[in-house]
Design a protein around this motif. Structure first.
Motif, PDB file in Angstrom:
ATOM      1  N   ARG A 122      33.785  28.927  42.643  1.00  0.00           N
ATOM      2  CA  ARG A 122      33.896  29.931  41.563  1.00  0.00           C
ATOM      3  C   ARG A 122      33.436  31.303  42.069  1.00  0.00           C
ATOM      4  N   ALA A 123      32.307  31.334  42.755  1.00  0.00           N
ATOM      5  CA  ALA A 123      31.775  32.591  43.295  1.00  0.00           C
ATOM      6  C   ALA A 123      32.740  33.177  44.325  1.00  0.00           C
ATOM      7  N   LYS A 124      33.331  32.322  45.137  1.00  0.00           N
ATOM      8  CA  LYS A 124      34.281  32.781  46.151  1.00  0.00           C
ATOM      9  C   LYS A 124      35.495  33.445  45.490  1.00  0.00           C
ATOM     10  N   GLN A 125      36.032  32.807  44.463  1.00  0.00           N
ATOM     11  CA  GLN A 125      37.188  33.360  43.765  1.00  0.00           C
ATOM     12  C   GLN A 125      36.838  34.671  43.074  1.00  0.00           C
ATOM     13  N   LEU A 129      38.481  38.485  43.878  1.00  0.00           N
ATOM     14  CA  LEU A 129      39.101  39.365  42.881  1.00  0.00           C
ATOM     15  C   LEU A 129      38.334  40.679  42.737  1.00  0.00           C
ATOM     16  N   ALA A 130      37.019  40.619  42.829  1.00  0.00           N
ATOM     17  CA  ALA A 130      36.220  41.847  42.748  1.00  0.00           C
ATOM     18  C   ALA A 130      36.504  42.755  43.934  1.00  0.00           C
ATOM     19  N   ILE A 139      38.164  39.220  35.717  1.00  0.00           N
ATOM     20  CA  ILE A 139      37.818  38.181  36.697  1.00  0.00           C
ATOM     21  C   ILE A 139      37.278  36.944  35.992  1.00  0.00           C
ATOM     22  N   ARG A 140      36.364  37.132  35.064  1.00  0.00           N
ATOM     23  CA  ARG A 140      35.790  35.985  34.337  1.00  0.00           C
ATOM     24  C   ARG A 140      36.868  35.219  33.577  1.00  0.00           C
ATOM     25  N   ARG A 141      37.763  35.933  32.948  1.00  0.00           N
ATOM     26  CA  ARG A 141      38.823  35.271  32.174  1.00  0.00           C
ATOM     27  C   ARG A 141      39.724  34.429  33.077  1.00  0.00           C
TER      28      ARG A 141
END
Length: 149
Positions: A122-125, A129-130, A139-141
């Motif tokens: 999750r952090a990698k994704q 995106l960031a 990004i969260r969505r």
């Protein structure tokens, strides 16, 4: 026999033949080759008067090339670095905000394609995106899977 160095105008035209450049970009690239600031300003004025330098085309070019892969904040940064008018940048960025979720979803889909299985993934994704300049809410969505509008 030594060749004459290219004139400022020919250097500028060579740069413009590869892609659109703003006046500010050309000025910084040509400054080391100019005899005087006045000579450089004169060449840039002439090119702008003939339509070779066009800030609107620069803006549209950046949007066309970069909007598919990048978020609003990265594109805004690139446009500011090119020395474009803040009002034009603001207008372009506002238009991009409307499609940010869809563009981010497509970038995410091409890179990952599936929801993260653990916090590390999750952090990698999210970092990916960031780094592309998408906003935190978008990004969260996408990473949480609640991006369906």
């Amino acid at each position: 026999m030594t060749a004459m160095p290219p004139s400022l105008k020919s250097r500028a035209l060579r740069l413009l033949s590869t892609r659109e450049h703003s006046r500010s970009e050309l000025q910084s690239k040509l400054r080391p080759h100019a005899q005087s600031p006045d000579a450089l300003a004169q060449v840039l004025d002439e090119l702008q008067a003939k339509g070779f330098i066009n800030e609107q085309r620069v803006l549209e070019s950046v949007l066309h090339r970069r909007a598919v892969k990048l978020g609003v904040s990265r594109i805004r940064k690139e446009l500011l670095a090119k020395g474009l008018e803040p009002a034009a940048i603001s207008q372009a960025v506002n238009q991009l905000r409307e499609s940010e979720l869809a563009r981010a979803r497509e970038v995410w889909r091409k890179r990952f394609g599936k929801q993260p299985l653990d916090a590390t993934e999750r952090a990698k994704q999210m970092r990916f995106l960031a780094s592309r300049g998408f906003c935190g809410d978008t990004i969260r969505r996408i990473v949480s899977g609640s991006d369906d509008d």
